[in-house]
Design a protein around this motif. Structure first.
Motif, PDB file in Angstrom:
ATOM      1  N   LEU A 148       0.831  -1.209   0.000  1.00  9.22           N
ATOM      2  CA  LEU A 148       0.000   0.000   0.000  1.00  9.22           C
ATOM      3  C   LEU A 148       0.862   1.254   0.000  1.00  9.22           C
ATOM      4  O   LEU A 148       1.982   1.248   0.522  1.00  9.22           O
ATOM      5  CB  LEU A 148      -0.895   0.044   1.250  1.00  9.22           C
ATOM      6  N   GLY A 149       0.305   2.332  -0.542  1.00  3.67           N
ATOM      7  CA  GLY A 149       0.992   3.621  -0.490  1.00  3.67           C
ATOM      8  C   GLY A 149       0.018   4.758  -0.728  1.00  3.67           C
ATOM      9  O   GLY A 149      -1.141   4.539  -1.094  1.00  3.67           O
ATOM     10  N   GLY A 150       0.503   5.979  -0.491  1.00  9.42           N
ATOM     11  CA  GLY A 150      -0.343   7.169  -0.630  1.00  9.42           C
ATOM     12  C   GLY A 150      -0.299   7.968   0.660  1.00  9.42           C
ATOM     13  O   GLY A 150      -0.034   7.412   1.730  1.00  9.42           O
ATOM     14  N   ALA A 151      -0.559   9.267   0.547  1.00  8.24           N
ATOM     15  CA  ALA A 151      -0.358  10.178   1.681  1.00  8.24           C
ATOM     16  C   ALA A 151      -1.046   9.768   2.995  1.00  8.24           C
ATOM     17  O   ALA A 151      -0.441   9.916   4.059  1.00  8.24           O
ATOM     18  CB  ALA A 151      -0.755  11.588   1.272  1.00  8.24           C
ATOM     19  N   PRO A 152      -2.287   9.261   2.983  1.00  3.44           N
ATOM     20  CA  PRO A 152      -2.901   8.948   4.291  1.00  3.44           C
ATOM     21  C   PRO A 152      -2.480   7.597   4.872  1.00  3.44           C
ATOM     22  O   PRO A 152      -2.911   7.243   5.963  1.00  3.44           O
ATOM     23  CB  PRO A 152      -4.405   8.944   3.988  1.00  3.44           C
ATOM     24  N   ILE A 153      -1.648   6.861   4.157  1.00  2.00           N
ATOM     25  CA  ILE A 153      -1.262   5.513   4.613  1.00  2.00           C
ATOM     26  C   ILE A 153       0.046   5.583   5.404  1.00  2.00           C
ATOM     27  O   ILE A 153       0.931   6.370   5.079  1.00  2.00           O
ATOM     28  CB  ILE A 153      -1.070   4.561   3.389  1.00  2.00           C
ATOM     29  N   ASN A 154       0.156   4.743   6.411  1.00  2.93           N
ATOM     30  CA  ASN A 154       1.410   4.590   7.158  1.00  2.93           C
ATOM     31  C   ASN A 154       1.566   3.107   7.510  1.00  2.93           C
ATOM     32  O   ASN A 154       0.647   2.312   7.249  1.00  2.93           O
ATOM     33  CB  ASN A 154       1.416   5.507   8.397  1.00  2.93           C
ATOM     34  N   PRO A 155       2.685   2.720   8.087  1.00  2.79           N
ATOM     35  CA  PRO A 155       2.889   1.288   8.344  1.00  2.79           C
ATOM     36  C   PRO A 155       1.800   0.668   9.228  1.00  2.79           C
ATOM     37  O   PRO A 155       1.404  -0.469   9.015  1.00  2.79           O
ATOM     38  CB  PRO A 155       4.248   1.257   9.051  1.00  2.79           C
ATOM     39  N   GLU A 156       1.316   1.439  10.197  1.00  8.54           N
ATOM     40  CA  GLU A 156       0.287   0.898  11.110  1.00  8.54           C
ATOM     41  C   GLU A 156      -1.009   0.623  10.340  1.00  8.54           C
ATOM     42  O   GLU A 156      -1.643  -0.415  10.519  1.00  8.54           O
ATOM     43  CB  GLU A 156      -0.005   1.883  12.252  1.00  8.54           C
ATOM     44  N   VAL A 157      -1.384   1.589   9.473  1.00  4.31           N
ATOM     45  CA  VAL A 157      -2.613   1.409   8.679  1.00  4.31           C
ATOM     46  C   VAL A 157      -2.450   0.194   7.762  1.00  4.31           C
ATOM     47  O   VAL A 157      -3.347  -0.650   7.654  1.00  4.31           O
ATOM     48  CB  VAL A 157      -2.899   2.681   7.834  1.00  4.31           C
ATOM     49  N   ALA A 158      -1.286   0.098   7.133  1.00  9.04           N
ATOM     50  CA  ALA A 158      -1.054  -1.015   6.196  1.00  9.04           C
ATOM     51  C   ALA A 158      -1.189  -2.344   6.942  1.00  9.04           C
ATOM     52  O   ALA A 158      -1.813  -3.285   6.430  1.00  9.04           O
ATOM     53  CB  ALA A 158       0.330  -0.886   5.567  1.00  9.04           C
ATOM     54  N   GLU A 159      -0.652  -2.403   8.139  1.00 10.23           N
ATOM     55  CA  GLU A 159      -0.736  -3.655   8.907  1.00 10.23           C
ATOM     56  C   GLU A 159      -2.181  -3.933   9.316  1.00 10.23           C
ATOM     57  O   GLU A 159      -2.676  -5.049   9.176  1.00 10.23           O
ATOM     58  CB  GLU A 159       0.169  -3.547  10.135  1.00 10.23           C
ATOM     59  N   LYS A 160      -2.841  -2.894   9.789  1.00 10.02           N
ATOM     60  CA  LYS A 160      -4.245  -3.050  10.215  1.00 10.02           C
ATOM     61  C   LYS A 160      -5.124  -3.543   9.057  1.00 10.02           C
ATOM     62  O   LYS A 160      -6.030  -4.343   9.247  1.00 10.02           O
ATOM     63  CB  LYS A 160      -4.737  -1.695  10.723  1.00 10.02           C
ATOM     64  N   TYR A 161      -4.834  -3.036   7.847  1.00 11.65           N
ATOM     65  CA  TYR A 161      -5.632  -3.423   6.675  1.00 11.65           C
ATOM     66  C   TYR A 161      -5.265  -4.822   6.162  1.00 11.65           C
ATOM     67  O   TYR A 161      -5.891  -5.320   5.249  1.00 11.65           O
ATOM     68  CB  TYR A 161      -5.430  -2.408   5.547  1.00 11.65           C
ATOM     69  N   GLY A 162      -4.198  -5.398   6.705  1.00 14.14           N
ATOM     70  CA  GLY A 162      -3.816  -6.750   6.284  1.00 14.14           C
ATOM     71  C   GLY A 162      -2.893  -6.788   5.073  1.00 14.14           C
ATOM     72  O   GLY A 162      -2.768  -7.834   4.429  1.00 14.14           O
ATOM     73  N   ALA A 163      -2.243  -5.661   4.765  1.00 18.71           N
ATOM     74  CA  ALA A 163      -1.297  -5.658   3.638  1.00 18.71           C
ATOM     75  C   ALA A 163       0.023  -6.297   4.071  1.00 18.71           C
ATOM     76  O   ALA A 163       0.301  -6.426   5.263  1.00 18.71           O
ATOM     77  CB  ALA A 163      -1.048  -4.228   3.177  1.00 18.71           C
ATOM     78  N   ASP A 164       0.840  -6.671   3.084  1.00 16.58           N
ATOM     79  CA  ASP A 164       2.147  -7.259   3.400  1.00 16.58           C
ATOM     80  C   ASP A 164       3.217  -6.186   3.514  1.00 16.58           C
ATOM     81  O   ASP A 164       4.241  -6.390   4.156  1.00 16.58           O
ATOM     82  CB  ASP A 164       2.568  -8.229   2.285  1.00 16.58           C
ATOM     83  N   GLY A 165       3.000  -5.063   2.829  1.00 23.53           N
ATOM     84  CA  GLY A 165       4.046  -4.046   2.818  1.00 23.53           C
ATOM     85  C   GLY A 165       3.491  -2.646   2.639  1.00 23.53           C
ATOM     86  O   GLY A 165       2.303  -2.447   2.339  1.00 23.53           O
ATOM     87  N   TYR A 166       4.382  -1.688   2.842  1.00 27.06           N
ATOM     88  CA  TYR A 166       4.020  -0.261   2.728  1.00 27.06           C
ATOM     89  C   TYR A 166       5.229   0.499   2.220  1.00 27.06           C
ATOM     90  O   TYR A 166       6.369   0.176   2.590  1.00 27.06           O
ATOM     91  CB  TYR A 166       3.619   0.269   4.117  1.00 27.06           C
ATOM     92  N   ALA A 167       4.983   1.488   1.380  1.00 24.16           N
ATOM     93  CA  ALA A 167       6.089   2.368   0.970  1.00 24.16           C
ATOM     94  C   ALA A 167       5.628   3.810   1.068  1.00 24.16           C
ATOM     95  O   ALA A 167       4.544   4.155   0.594  1.00 24.16           O
ATOM     96  CB  ALA A 167       6.528   2.049  -0.451  1.00 24.16           C
TER      97      ALA A 167
END
Ligand code: B1M
Length: 226
Positions: free
Chosen positions: A183-202
């Motif tokens: 996941l990526g984009g201005a409102p996303i951060n590592p915590e959100v990515a984890e909460k949403y069940g993604a594997d990674g964040y940039a």
């Protein structure tokens, strides 16, 4: 090779060209950046993209409205047309290459960041299946299955549209539990990515490829371990 001071000046002019929606200046300063040996990736991110972010601040202050932002985007793309071939030629080829389905989730038309991410994957030699913007969530599922891509990259720029991400993740995983999702984009951060069940964040286009490579390596290791 431009001095540090001159590089700063060139980056400032690129930023200004985007902020002032001056397409001709954007082209002119992008050419100057190349002529004077400024790293084209730095010129893109710290010059052009930085001007777009400043335009966002003017929008917040109600000094700019949607038409101004669109003109800023045109100026950004005019400069990017000049810089992109040089970024491609700069040989940032990744040690590991894979394929990625990329898109901005439904309800969201902000695609400048996603297009920069796309460019970085292309430069790194990845196969990119770009679905564009405002992408219906089922499209991500279909395209991943059609192309058998290793990674799916979802972008969102709004606190409203980001809510589509966990839904997309669930849909993609239901059809292919192995695929890696970033996941990526201005409102996303590592915590959100984890909460949403993604594997990674940039956080940036510059780090997205590294993150995808990390995920791809994990995937291959898991496959080998079986
Ligand atoms: Co709009 N917009 N906009 N906008 N816009 C924002 C996002 C907003 C924060 C402005 C604000 O209020 N301060 C706000 C959202 C608020 C919220 O969260 N709810 C907003 C709004 C409200 C809207 C409209 C609703 C306005 C309206 O119509 N009243 C409307 C939305 C329409 C819709 O989507 N349904 C709208 C429209 C537009 C334009 C069309 C005018 C234009 C977009 C043009 C285009 O993209 N083709 C626009 C713009 C330009 C912005 C701002 C000013 C700039 C976005 C941008 O291009 N940034 C933005 C304010 C801001 O962000 N400060 C704003 C530069 C770009 C390089 O950065 O996209 O963050 P960014 O991408 C980065 C990283 O995030 C990362 O890499 C990129 C490069 O490093 N990244 C990833 C992005 N995706 C990634 C994916 C990855 C990894 C990294 O892996 C998959």
């Amino acid at each position: 090779m431009a001095t540090e001071e001159r590089t700063k000046e060139i980056l400032g002019e690129l930023k200004k060209a985007v902020y002032d929606f001056e397409e001709d200046d954007s082209v002119k300063w992008a050419k100057t950046a190349l002529d004077e040996g400024v790293d084209p990736f730095v010129a893109t991110m710290d010059g052009l993209a930085s001007g777009m972010i400043e335009a966002g601040e003017a929008y917040n202050r109600k000094e700019y409205f949607v038409p101004e932002l669109l003109m800023c985007a045109d100026a950004l793309y005019a400069g990017l047309d000049i810089l992109k071939p040089a970024i491609e030629a700069s040989g940032r080829v990744a040690e590991v290459k894979g394929s990625i389905v990329l898109g901005v989730v439904e309800g969201d038309v902000h695609d400048i960041g996603k297009n920069l991410v796309k460019m970085m994957f292309e430069v790194a030699g990845w196969n990119v299946y770009d679905l564009g913007k405002d992408v219906p969530l089922d499209k991500f599922v279909e395209e991943q299955l059609r192309t058998d891509s290793d990674v799916v990259g979802l972008s969102a720029l709004m606190t409203t549209s980001m809510l589509a991400m966990p839904v997309a993740i669930e849909k993609i995983r239901a059809k292919n539990p192995k695929v890696r999702i970033i996941l990526g984009g201005a409102p996303i951060n590592p915590e959100v990515a984890e909460k949403y069940g993604a594997d990674g964040y940039a956080k940036t286009a510059g780090t997205a490829v590294d993150e995808a490579i990390r995920l791809l390596k994990m995937l291959k290791e898991e496959e080998l371990g079986k």
